[in-house]
Design a protein around this motif. Sequence first.
Motif, PDB file in Angstrom:
ATOM      1  N   ASN A   2       0.883  -1.081  -0.075  1.00  0.00           N
ATOM      2  CA  ASN A   2       0.073  -0.179   0.128  1.00  0.00           C
ATOM      3  C   ASN A   2       0.732   1.216   0.052  1.00  0.00           C
ATOM      4  O   ASN A   2       0.382   2.493  -0.548  1.00  0.00           O
ATOM      5  CB  ASN A   2      -0.949   0.008   1.320  1.00  0.00           C
ATOM      6  N   LEU A   4       3.470   1.666  -1.606  1.00  0.00           N
ATOM      7  CA  LEU A   4       3.862   1.996  -2.963  1.00  0.00           C
ATOM      8  C   LEU A   4       2.757   2.843  -3.759  1.00  0.00           C
ATOM      9  O   LEU A   4       3.176   3.854  -4.358  1.00  0.00           O
ATOM     10  CB  LEU A   4       4.064   0.653  -3.807  1.00  0.00           C
ATOM     11  N   LYS A   5       1.708   2.332  -3.470  1.00  0.00           N
ATOM     12  CA  LYS A   5       0.235   3.173  -4.117  1.00  0.00           C
ATOM     13  C   LYS A   5       0.609   4.709  -3.557  1.00  0.00           C
ATOM     14  O   LYS A   5       0.287   5.657  -4.252  1.00  0.00           O
ATOM     15  CB  LYS A   5      -0.961   2.565  -3.619  1.00  0.00           C
ATOM     16  N   ARG A   8       3.275   6.598  -5.126  1.00  0.00           N
ATOM     17  CA  ARG A   8       2.877   6.934  -6.519  1.00  0.00           C
ATOM     18  C   ARG A   8       1.998   7.970  -6.668  1.00  0.00           C
ATOM     19  O   ARG A   8       2.241   8.959  -7.407  1.00  0.00           O
ATOM     20  CB  ARG A   8       2.426   5.409  -7.084  1.00  0.00           C
ATOM     21  N   GLN A  15       0.247   4.032 -12.666  1.00  0.00           N
ATOM     22  CA  GLN A  15       0.639   2.528 -12.768  1.00  0.00           C
ATOM     23  C   GLN A  15       1.301   2.254 -13.963  1.00  0.00           C
ATOM     24  O   GLN A  15       2.396   1.530 -13.754  1.00  0.00           O
ATOM     25  CB  GLN A  15      -0.618   1.582 -12.524  1.00  0.00           C
ATOM     26  N   GLN A  30      -0.327  -3.025 -10.439  1.00  0.00           N
ATOM     27  CA  GLN A  30      -1.746  -3.089  -9.616  1.00  0.00           C
ATOM     28  C   GLN A  30      -1.619  -4.175  -8.889  1.00  0.00           C
ATOM     29  O   GLN A  30      -2.054  -3.993  -7.635  1.00  0.00           O
ATOM     30  CB  GLN A  30      -2.778  -2.942 -10.383  1.00  0.00           C
ATOM     31  N   GLU A  33       0.450  -3.164  -5.784  1.00  0.00           N
ATOM     32  CA  GLU A  33      -0.206  -2.392  -4.778  1.00  0.00           C
ATOM     33  C   GLU A  33      -1.229  -3.164  -3.973  1.00  0.00           C
ATOM     34  O   GLU A  33      -1.529  -2.633  -2.780  1.00  0.00           O
ATOM     35  CB  GLU A  33      -0.675  -1.298  -5.599  1.00  0.00           C
TER      36      GLU A  33
END
Length: 64
Positions: A2, A4-5, A8, A15, A30, A33
């Motif tokens: 999470n 990473l999301k 980002r 993505q 995805q 994530e």
Amino acid sequence: MNRLKKLRLERGVSQADVGKLFKITRQAVQRWEVGKSHPNIYQLIALAKYFDVDPEYLVGWVDE
């Protein structure tokens, strides 16, 4: 992954953009994530460098 999301989105990177960096699909990012798969160690280190964080932060071992 999470975190990473979160990283980002903070950077305004899609993505698909992350996928292009690692020569993988948007769907693979995805899956990272949502925890359905994980980057290999080399990808993890590269992600940490790209987002300027410690790899241990990305995997949730430390909070900073």
